[in-house]
Structure formats: structure tokens, C-alpha cells
Enzyme design. Structure first.
Site, PDB file in Angstrom:
ATOM      1  N   TYR A 161       0.813  -1.212   0.000  1.00 18.58           N
ATOM      2  CA  TYR A 161       0.000   0.000   0.000  1.00 18.58           C
ATOM      3  C   TYR A 161       0.850   1.267   0.000  1.00 18.58           C
ATOM      4  CZ  TYR A 161      -4.138  -2.836   0.907  1.00 18.58           C
ATOM      5  OH  TYR A 161      -5.167  -3.748   0.807  1.00 18.58           O
ATOM      6  N   LYS A 203       4.303 -15.077   3.908  1.00 17.53           N
ATOM      7  CA  LYS A 203       4.490 -15.921   2.723  1.00 17.53           C
ATOM      8  C   LYS A 203       5.987 -15.987   2.420  1.00 17.53           C
ATOM      9  CE  LYS A 203       2.588 -18.368  -0.658  1.00 17.53           C
ATOM     10  NZ  LYS A 203       1.860 -19.643  -0.398  1.00 17.53           N
ATOM     11  N   ASP A 258      -1.977 -18.386   2.882  1.00 15.57           N
ATOM     12  CA  ASP A 258      -3.027 -19.224   2.318  1.00 15.57           C
ATOM     13  C   ASP A 258      -3.524 -20.244   3.347  1.00 15.57           C
ATOM     14  OD1 ASP A 258      -0.436 -20.158   2.086  1.00 15.57           O
ATOM     15  OD2 ASP A 258      -0.734 -21.183   0.185  1.00 15.57           O
ATOM     16  N   ASP A 305      -5.560  -6.997   5.274  1.00 17.45           N
ATOM     17  CA  ASP A 305      -6.757  -6.444   4.654  1.00 17.45           C
ATOM     18  C   ASP A 305      -7.653  -7.569   4.135  1.00 17.45           C
ATOM     19  OD1 ASP A 305      -8.529  -4.588   3.685  1.00 17.45           O
ATOM     20  OD2 ASP A 305      -7.206  -3.772   2.162  1.00 17.45           O
ATOM     21  N   ASP A 336     -11.364  -9.211   5.986  1.00 19.84           N
ATOM     22  CA  ASP A 336     -12.638  -9.252   5.274  1.00 19.84           C
ATOM     23  C   ASP A 336     -13.185 -10.672   5.206  1.00 19.84           C
ATOM     24  OD1 ASP A 336     -12.390  -6.548   4.873  1.00 19.84           O
ATOM     25  OD2 ASP A 336     -12.791  -6.615   2.727  1.00 19.84           O
TER      26      ASP A 336
END
Length: 331
Positions: A123, A169, A201, A225, A229
Site C-alpha cells: 500500500y 508468505k 493461504d 486487509d 474481510d
């Protein structure tokens, strides 16, 4: 007297923030609330997505409660004012507690806090053209990793938790995510907490298949983020998901959901996430008892069938708020 800036924003923001303000007035009449402006509608009125007058108010206040903003689709040069605020005010920790508030709401019995680094990662907004495409620059620093891990440790201890899980990751992004993982393992030494780790994941899968094994997750910007959600959807929807952008000296509280322009002004929005964000703000400002009342009234209202359509009910935003306030008065 504590002072909070109220920023309605765009879309359903004004509707859900109006509900949250009614709640704040009911439980904390001594809180001074002043109005600020940010977002697309603010730009229409003032010519700025984030006017200097709002920045001045924020710098002179203790906290802020914010609705949501709509990003213009036709402006390639647009820079989110919220992202700008996160950087300029160094709101480095995005904290998103996700909890299933009633057995009849949601799909999974979740009770997790996602602690997300809020200033770096994907970001940064730094993108450049290369032949045939675009390169986005991803930034991960030891300093940012250290303080977000330390914040997760602090929050876990304060909540009586026992384990912090690092989500990364590093099997693919060996240097950047590898740095985050190394810092996490180092800072967890001597913390008295159990250190755990999951690939992002695997963490996404665990939210579905092993939700009660998760407690506090600490992760980088994009992963947090997305996972928050997902977690919100599993626990009942974004209409139940509060959050805070936290710095050392200031905090901006907001529902996790977006501006939902397709239902704006239709009295359909679920204001619970905004109400719970207001409760988080009250606790931050030192009004823990008032915050407890606000939070306790949510499952009590759900138990009585006081629900908006997204939660299986039929109430509009205003009627839900009216009836929720009745429940709150007895909590």
C-alpha cells in the site's frame, strides 16, 4: 474533556455514523464531538478530499470516528485521503477484532484479532510503468515489523491471550516476508506468549476449518486487509466488523466495510460495525464501562430479533438504531 472528530464520509457513511453518534450521546454525554470532512462528497463541497481544516481538527483532538469513502473511478492520479492520513499521522497499526456475536449470525464461531501493519507493504502507492506493464513497489522495513509485532504482543497480553500467530508468505517472498518472520520470532522470545506461524493461504483456510485455534494474528498490510474481510464474512458480515487505525498519540476508528454507494440513502445499512467502532473509541478514551455497555447490547439486541436485513431481519438503519438504543438503556 475528551474530544472526537466525527467524519461521516461517503455512501452509507453518514447513515451508520449518525447511528453511532446517537449511541455515543447516550452513553458518554461528556464527550465533545466536532464535525470533520473527508472523501468524495467533501471534495465536491470544498475542492479537497482532505481539507486542511480537517487535518487541523484531527491534530487538536484525541480520536476520530469515520464512516467510509468512495474512490473516484475516473481519476488515475487519485490518492486515498485515508491512506494519506495513516501515513501523515503514523497510524501504523490497523486492529480488526472479529467475533461471531450470536449463534444465528455468520457461519463460523470466530473470535480473533487481526493486527495489521498499516503503513508499508503493497500500500505504498508507488507504481511505475515498464515495457508491457506496471511494477508496484512493496516496502517492508525492520522498524515497521518490530513495532507491529510489539503491538500484537501488547494487545494479546492485555486481553489475556496466550498465543500470537505470524501470517506471512516467506516461502516465496523470502527477503521481505522473511524479514517479517525473523523479527516476529525474535520479538516473541521472552514474551511469555506462544509463537505460532502460518503461511497466508493456510491462515485463510484455518479461519474456516480451525477458527477456535486462532487468537491474535499479526501480519503485513495486504494480507491483513484480505484476511480481515474473510473473517468478517465468516462471522456475520462486514456490517459487524469494527476497526481502528492506531498510532502512538492518535487513533481513527472506522467500520471495516466500504461506502456501499449502491444502497446509500436507502435506510438499509447495518450500523453495528460503526457502533462497535464507537465502543472501541470509548475504551481508547478511557470510558471502558460505557464501551462494555455498548458491546453487551449488540448480542442482546440480536437475541431479541433486532436485526437489519443482512443479519436475517427486516429493520432499516434508523429503526434498528432506535430499538438498539432501547436495549442499551437497560444494559
Amino acid at each position: 474533556m475528551k474530544r472526537a472528530v466525527i467524519i461521516e464520509g461517503d455512501g452509507i457513511g453518514p447513515e451508520v455514523i449518525a447511528s453511532a453518534v446517537q449511541v455515543l450521546e447516550a452513553v458518554s454525554p461528556g464527550l465533545e464531538m466536532v464535525e470533520g470532512c473527508m472523501g468524495l462528497q467533501c471534495h465536491t463541497r470544498t475542492g479537497s478530499y482532505l481539507p486542511q481544516s480537517t487535518i487541523d481538527l484531527l491534530n487538536d483532538s484525541d480520536a476520530a470516528l469515520f464512516g467510509a469513502i468512495t474512490s473516484p473511478a475516473d481519476r488515475a492520479d487519485y490518492r486515498s485521503p485515508l491512506l494519506s492520513l495513516r501515513k501523515s499521522m503514523d497510524l501504523y497499526a490497523n486492529i480488526r477484532p472479529v467475533k461471531r456475536l450470536h449463534p444465528s449470525v455468520g457461519l463460523v464461531d470466530l473470535d480473533v484479532v487481526i493486527v495489521r501493519e498499516n503503513t508499508e507493504g503493497m500500500y505504498t502507492g508507488e507504481e511505475r510503468e515498464v515495457p508491457g506493464g506496471i511494477v508496484t513497489e512493496r516496502k517492508v522495513t525492520e522498524y515497521a515489523c518490530r513495532r507491529i509485532v510489539d503491538k500484537a504482543i501488547e494487545l494479546c497480553r492485555a486481553d489475556g491471550g496466550k498465543k500470537v500467530t505470524c501470517v506471512h508468505k516467506s516461502n516465496v517472498l523470502r527477503r521481505s516476508d522473511g524479514l517479517f518472520r525473523e523479527v516476529f520470532l525474535d520479538r516473541m522470545k521472552g514474551s511469555g506468549l506462544e509463537a505460532s506461524e502460518l503461511l497466508v493461504d493456510a491462515a485463510a483456510a484455518a479461519l474456516v476449518s480451525q477458527p477456535r485455534k486462532l487468537d491474535f494474528l499479526v501480519t503485513l498490510n495486504l494480507y491483513g486487509d484480505i484476511l480481515s474481510d474473510e473473517a468478517a464474512a465468516l462471522a456475520g458480515g462486514l456490517g459487524f466488523a469494527p476497526s481502528v487505525n492506531l498510532g502512538e498519540k492518535f487513533a481513527l476508528f472506522e467500520p471495516t466495510h466500504g461506502s456501499a454507494p449502491d444502497i446509500a440513502g436507502m435506510d438499509l445499512a447495518n450500523p453495528t460495525a460503526a457502533i462497535l467502532s464507537a465502543a472501541m473509541m470509548l475504551r481508547y478514551l478511557g470510558s471502558g464501562n460505557a464501551a462494555d455497555r455498548v458491546e453487551k447490547a449488540v448480542p442482546a439486541a440480536l437475541e431479541q430479533g433486532i436485526r437489519t436485513r443482512d443479519a436475517g431481519g427486516s429493520l432499516g438503519t434508523r429503526e434498528f438504531t432506535r430499538r438498539y438504543l432501547e436495549v442499551l438503556s437497560s444494559c
